[in-house]
Scaffold this motif. Structure first.
Motif, short mmCIF file in Angstrom:
data_model
loop_
_atom_site.label_atom_id
_atom_site.label_comp_id
_atom_site.label_asym_id
_atom_site.label_seq_id
_atom_site.Cartn_x
_atom_site.Cartn_y
_atom_site.Cartn_z
N ALA A 34 0.83 -1.20 0.00
CA ALA A 34 0.00 0.00 0.00
C ALA A 34 0.87 1.25 0.00
CB ALA A 34 -0.94 0.00 1.21
N LEU A 35 1.98 1.20 0.69
CA LEU A 35 2.90 2.34 0.72
C LEU A 35 3.63 2.48 -0.60
CD1 LEU A 35 4.31 1.88 4.34
CD2 LEU A 35 2.46 3.38 3.58
N ASP A 36 3.96 1.36 -1.22
CA ASP A 36 4.57 1.42 -2.55
C ASP A 36 3.62 2.08 -3.55
OD1 ASP A 36 6.80 0.09 -1.59
OD2 ASP A 36 6.10 -1.90 -2.24
N ALA A 37 2.34 1.68 -3.48
CA ALA A 37 1.35 2.26 -4.40
C ALA A 37 1.17 3.74 -4.13
CB ALA A 37 0.02 1.53 -4.25
N LEU A 38 1.16 4.14 -2.86
CA LEU A 38 1.04 5.55 -2.52
C LEU A 38 2.23 6.33 -3.07
CD1 LEU A 38 -0.25 7.95 -1.06
CD2 LEU A 38 0.93 7.21 1.03
N GLY A 39 3.43 5.80 -2.93
CA GLY A 39 4.62 6.48 -3.44
C GLY A 39 4.55 6.69 -4.94
N ALA A 40 4.04 5.69 -5.67
CA ALA A 40 3.93 5.83 -7.12
C ALA A 40 2.95 6.93 -7.49
CB ALA A 40 3.50 4.50 -7.72
N VAL A 41 1.82 7.01 -6.77
CA VAL A 41 0.83 8.06 -7.05
C VAL A 41 1.41 9.43 -6.72
CG1 VAL A 41 -1.42 8.99 -6.43
CG2 VAL A 41 -1.12 6.53 -6.72
N LEU A 42 2.11 9.53 -5.61
CA LEU A 42 2.70 10.81 -5.23
C LEU A 42 3.69 11.30 -6.29
CD1 LEU A 42 3.32 10.23 -1.41
CD2 LEU A 42 1.50 11.58 -2.48
N ALA A 43 4.46 10.39 -6.85
CA ALA A 43 5.43 10.77 -7.88
C ALA A 43 4.71 11.32 -9.11
CB ALA A 43 6.29 9.57 -8.26
N ARG A 44 3.58 10.71 -9.46
CA ARG A 44 2.82 11.19 -10.62
C ARG A 44 2.04 12.47 -10.32
NH1 ARG A 44 1.44 5.63 -10.83
NH2 ARG A 44 -0.68 6.11 -10.08
N ALA A 45 1.82 12.75 -9.03
CA ALA A 45 1.01 13.91 -8.65
C ALA A 45 1.79 15.22 -8.67
CB ALA A 45 0.42 13.71 -7.25
N VAL A 46 3.11 15.15 -8.84
CA VAL A 46 3.91 16.37 -8.89
C VAL A 46 3.51 17.18 -10.12
CG1 VAL A 46 6.24 17.32 -9.13
CG2 VAL A 46 5.83 15.37 -7.62
N VAL A 47 3.18 18.44 -9.90
CA VAL A 47 2.68 19.31 -10.97
C VAL A 47 3.86 19.92 -11.72
CG1 VAL A 47 1.35 21.39 -11.50
CG2 VAL A 47 0.58 19.83 -9.69
#
Length: 419
Positions: A273-286
């Motif tokens: 779940a933390l791995d998945a969160l990290g991947a989303v956070l990386a894509r969320a950078v504007v």
């Protein structure tokens, strides 16, 4: 680079006395000083004799006079001063001043040092606490006049701040060490406590520099949907800096004055779940993109894009916005035509990442979006409110987005599908 210091605090806290003492400790330096027009009245002639002073008249540095503030800083840099102090009015929001300074094109010419905020323990209401939460150096002044109860309450409040100041100084008569002018480290991250002492919990921390921006909607979606048990952080989003906490399946969100960095701590049973969160956070950078219109983000998540041509077609527009907002020129569209039946609060976002304070939607509906302005006039799009609305901080240059949120108070809470 030239050190630049912000010294903030409400009227009566003794911030001018603190500033006077700091100036006296630097007799061999050529000081630049930016104050509001009444600020120099309390600084004695000796303190000002060796200083280059720029006074901003009749306006608050963070709200109605940011352009004058920026120009004053540049004038002092061009004059060759060795150090700059800024003393805003007591009602100024330090976070807005930090945002203004970070956006200046000559940002590389000065070193923004720890923000100093002065408080009086006998007069520490919610407004003053909100101003002080951004402090790098918190000066608790006038302790000689404070009751034991007020001092204890102030100490308890400081202990509960998260992430909190790097240094707290309790003093009287504004006496502070000159070392408060030196750089300080960002306070260490205090991780989210585990729900139980069970060792099967996995935890992870992410940090970003303050200039990194994350998409708020993507961030909230990731926190809500990734199987997390708890999370807590302060993040610079495309709708402003937000303090976020996930607990019991609900995300609590509140605006914050924190500006030193972005940070997020999360725990989960499953490390995946933390791995998945990290991947989303990386894509969320504007990433910065050129904007050719205005986005309206509604409270239900709908995003409506308006081109300048579409703005021109809205009924009730003005051929010259100067008839409603004196001193401005050019065609403008009524914001009421953009927001429709929206209610609650909204923030305005500029192309350079600046985000206004939350403003009542009903107030914004009295304003206009000028849509044919040159960049030097704050264009191509500029949000303007008529005089007398009491919300001059919402007059945003190069506006690219207005985001509406329900007025549920502070902190805000979102759960379910939401935004």
């Amino acid at each position: 680079m030239v050190p630049l210091h912000l010294v903030a605090g409400h009227l009566g806290t003794g911030k001018t006395t603190v500033l006077r003492n700091l100036l006296a400790a630097l007799p061999d330096e050529r000081i630049g000083l930016v104050v509001n027009d009444f600020g120099t009245a309390e600084l004695d002639a000796g303190a000002l004799a060796a200083a280059e002073v720029r006074s901003i008249s009749g306006a608050c540095l963070c709200c109605t006079a940011p352009a004058g503030f920026a120009a004053a800083v540049k004038e002092l840099l061009d004059a060759g001063v060795s150090r700059i102090f800024v003393e805003p009015t007591g009602i100024a929001r330090p976070a807005d001043l930090v945002d203004t300074l970070r956006r200046l094109p000559w940002r590389e010419r000065f070193d923004l040092r720890p923000l100093i905020v002065v408080v009086d323990p006998e007069r520490l209401d919610d407004v003053r606490k909100a101003q002080a939460e951004i402090a790098d150096i918190l000066v608790v002044n006038r302790t000689d006049l404070a009751s034991a109860g007020s001092l204890a309450a102030t100490s308890a409040w400081v202990s509960g701040l998260w992430p909190g100041p790097a240094r707290v100084i309790a003093t009287a008569f504004g006496e502070v060490p000159a070392s408060i002018l030196d750089p300080v480290p960002v306070p260490a991250f205090r991780p989210v406590p585990r729900p139980t002492p069970d060792e099967t919990w996995s935890a992870r921390t992410w940090t970003w520099p303050p200039e990194t921006v994350l998409a708020r909607r993507a961030l909230l979606g990731a926190l809500r949907e990734r199987g997390l048990e708890r999370a807590k952080g302060i993040v610079h989003t495309d709708e402003g800096f937000s303090a976020l906490e996930l607990a019991g399946g609900t995300i609590h969100e509140a605006a914050t004055g924190w500006r030193r960095d972005s940070r997020l701590d999360a725990i989960a049973r499953d490390p995946a779940a933390l791995d998945a969160l990290g991947a989303v956070l990386a894509r969320a950078v504007v990433t910065e993109e050129a904007s050719v219109g205005l986005e309206i983000v509604h409270a239900d998540g709908r995003v409506v894009a308006w081109t300048p041509e579409a703005l021109a077609a809205i009924p009730g527009g003005l051929d010259d916005v100067g008839t409603a907002v004196p001193g401005r020129t050019g065609p403008a569209a009524p914001i009421s035509g953009l927001l429709g039946d929206a209610e609650g609060l909204a923030v305005a976002v500029a192309a350079d990442g600046y985000v206004s304070e939350p403003t009542a939607v009903d107030v914004l509906k009295t304003g206009y979006v000028a849509y044919d302005l040159a960049p030097e006039q704050g264009g191509p799009l500029r949000l303007l409110l008529p005089p007398g609305t009491g919300s001059s901080c919402a007059n945003v240059k190069s506006v690219v987005r207005i985001a509406v949120r329900p007025d549920t108070g502070v902190p805000r809470a979102t759960s379910g599908s939401g935004r």
